[in-house]
Design a protein around this motif. Structure first.
Motif, PDB file in Angstrom:
ATOM      1  N   GLY A  53       0.840  -1.280  -0.053  1.00 57.06           N
ATOM      2  CA  GLY A  53       0.045   0.065   0.035  1.00 57.06           C
ATOM      3  C   GLY A  53       1.085   1.207   0.001  1.00 57.06           C
ATOM      4  O   GLY A  53       0.139   2.460  -0.060  1.00 57.06           O
ATOM      5  N   PHE A  54       2.166   1.194   0.024  1.00 59.32           N
ATOM      6  CA  PHE A  54       3.064   2.415   0.362  1.00 59.32           C
ATOM      7  C   PHE A  54       4.037   2.638  -0.996  1.00 59.32           C
ATOM      8  O   PHE A  54       4.793   1.498  -1.128  1.00 59.32           O
ATOM      9  N   GLU A  55       3.968   3.729  -1.439  1.00 59.28           N
ATOM     10  CA  GLU A  55       5.072   3.923  -2.769  1.00 59.28           C
ATOM     11  C   GLU A  55       6.532   4.284  -2.119  1.00 59.28           C
ATOM     12  O   GLU A  55       7.457   3.831  -2.879  1.00 59.28           O
ATOM     13  N   ILE A  56       6.792   4.978  -1.025  1.00 58.84           N
ATOM     14  CA  ILE A  56       8.116   5.171  -0.644  1.00 58.84           C
ATOM     15  C   ILE A  56       8.291   4.785   0.951  1.00 58.84           C
ATOM     16  O   ILE A  56       7.186   4.557   1.843  1.00 58.84           O
ATOM     17  N   THR A  57       9.419   5.225   1.379  1.00 57.09           N
ATOM     18  CA  THR A  57       9.765   4.847   2.759  1.00 57.09           C
ATOM     19  C   THR A  57       9.275   6.489   3.203  1.00 57.09           C
ATOM     20  O   THR A  57       9.822   7.194   2.992  1.00 57.09           O
ATOM     21  N   MET A  58       8.478   6.216   4.526  1.00 55.37           N
ATOM     22  CA  MET A  58       8.032   7.304   5.013  1.00 55.37           C
ATOM     23  C   MET A  58       8.762   7.866   6.252  1.00 55.37           C
ATOM     24  O   MET A  58       9.401   7.247   6.705  1.00 55.37           O
ATOM     25  N   GLY A  59       8.758   9.157   6.431  1.00 55.50           N
ATOM     26  CA  GLY A  59       9.013   9.636   7.765  1.00 55.50           C
ATOM     27  C   GLY A  59      10.228  10.415   7.754  1.00 55.50           C
ATOM     28  O   GLY A  59      10.686  11.095   8.779  1.00 55.50           O
ATOM     29  N   SER A  60      11.001  10.463   6.500  1.00 58.67           N
ATOM     30  CA  SER A  60      12.242  11.368   6.460  1.00 58.67           C
ATOM     31  C   SER A  60      11.362  12.663   5.752  1.00 58.67           C
ATOM     32  O   SER A  60      11.526  12.689   4.615  1.00 58.67           O
ATOM     33  N   LEU A  61      11.221  13.473   6.839  1.00 54.11           N
ATOM     34  CA  LEU A  61      10.249  14.737   6.072  1.00 54.11           C
ATOM     35  C   LEU A  61      11.124  15.468   5.061  1.00 54.11           C
ATOM     36  O   LEU A  61      12.158  15.667   5.137  1.00 54.11           O
ATOM     37  N   GLY A  62      10.365  15.669   4.034  1.00 51.51           N
ATOM     38  CA  GLY A  62      10.763  16.615   2.925  1.00 51.51           C
ATOM     39  C   GLY A  62      10.997  15.613   1.731  1.00 51.51           C
ATOM     40  O   GLY A  62      11.089  16.031   0.600  1.00 51.51           O
ATOM     41  N   GLN A  63      11.176  14.370   1.821  1.00 48.98           N
ATOM     42  CA  GLN A  63      11.470  13.269   0.844  1.00 48.98           C
ATOM     43  C   GLN A  63      10.243  13.045  -0.197  1.00 48.98           C
ATOM     44  O   GLN A  63      10.455  12.997  -1.314  1.00 48.98           O
ATOM     45  N   GLY A  64       9.262  13.120   0.454  1.00 52.94           N
ATOM     46  CA  GLY A  64       7.983  12.726  -0.269  1.00 52.94           C
ATOM     47  C   GLY A  64       7.580  13.553  -1.191  1.00 52.94           C
ATOM     48  O   GLY A  64       7.506  13.350  -2.363  1.00 52.94           O
TER      49      GLY A  64
END
Length: 282
Positions: free
Chosen positions: A108-119
């Motif tokens: 369900g998730f495209e990217i690794t989340m939580g490293s703010l600014g990366q998305g």
């Protein structure tokens, strides 16, 4: 998987998502306030706006940048059948596959989340690639107001504006809260729409807990084909659950007594029952 839904149906789905969020987080705590507050945006996105691909997924693409906002996705995935609610109750448990900040490749998730600014950067790159391929896919990215303090957000905004990425929509969860307190007192990011406009975005500022306003903003974004769109969604933690909102208005991450979680569930169950009665009457 999804079809266009009526406002009443979306409001009912948002209530179910709110209940799912509280159910998931009451096991050992979590980002319940954000999940409850973002239920309206999530219901509109997953159940109305993004095109399904006919294979249990979506034709359009969604990047969620904030790790703490994954709880909104999980609450929607329970309704979509991507996860069972029993599986999701292992959220934040040792050894779980339901991480608070999911990694790329997790269902369900495209990217690794939580490293703010990366998305935002990744979503701009994805949108550029989809346009080069002529795929017709639209790309959506959810980010937070506190995240706007990251410089690479604005590098991505510069890129998206320069390349006139009309297939890109950024949804800013503007709740004036970050881990250390109120965003406006730590490092103000306002005026948010005007800043995005300066980078070449079409902009809308809306009540992020009003489904009619959310749907109207999505319609507006689809009408713009020569620039990316930033939809600034003003939300408040736990919006839609009066008890939890009143007791925990600044709970970035919530640990609560079982009695408090249960009172939140009871309130949402009562609202769901009333919502079901309205649906049946119609």
């Amino acid at each position: 998987m999804t079809t266009k839904r009526s406002i009443a149906e979306l409001e009912h789905l948002a209530l179910r998502m709110r209940r799912n969020t509280v159910d998931i987080c009451m096991q050992r705590g979590g980002y319940a306030g954000q999940g409850v507050a973002l239920a309206d945006v999530g219901a509109c996105l997953y159940f109305h706006e993004m095109k399904p691909d006919g294979n249990g997924g979506f034709f359009d693409r969604f990047v969620n940048s904030n790790g703490h906002d994954a709880i909104m996705d999980y609450s929607a995935f329970a309704e979509l059948g991507l996860y069972s609610i029993e599986d999701l109750r292992s959220y934040n448990a040792d050894g779980t596959k339901v991480d608070m900040s999911p990694c790329e490749g997790q269902r369900g998730f495209e990217i690794t989340m939580g490293s703010l600014g990366q998305g935002p950067s990744q979503s701009a790159g994805i949108a550029y690639g989809e346009r080069l391929r002529g795929s017709g896919k639209r790309v959506y990215c959810l980010l937070s107001d506190g995240e706007l303090q990251e410089g690479n957000v604005w590098e991505a905004a510069m890129f998206a504006g320069h390349h006139k990425l009309g297939n890109l929509v950024w949804l800013i969860d503007n709740n004036d809260l970050q881990a250390g307190g109120a965003t406006h007192s730590i490092l103000s990011v306002e005026p948010v729409p005007e800043k995005f406009a300066a980078f070449g975005f079409a902009t809308r500022r809306i009540n992020g807990n009003s489904i009619p306003e959310i749907l109207s903003a999505f319609d507006f974004a689809r009408s713009v084909d020569d620039k990316p769109t930033a939809i600034v969604c003003d939300t408040k933690l736990f919006s839609g659950c009066d008890y939890l909102q009143g007791k925990f208005p600044m709970a970035h991450y919530l640990h609560a007594d079982p009695e408090d979680w249960q009172r939140g569930l009871d309130e949402l169950d009562a609202k769901l029952a009333a919502s079901s009665e309205v649906e049946m009457a119609n």
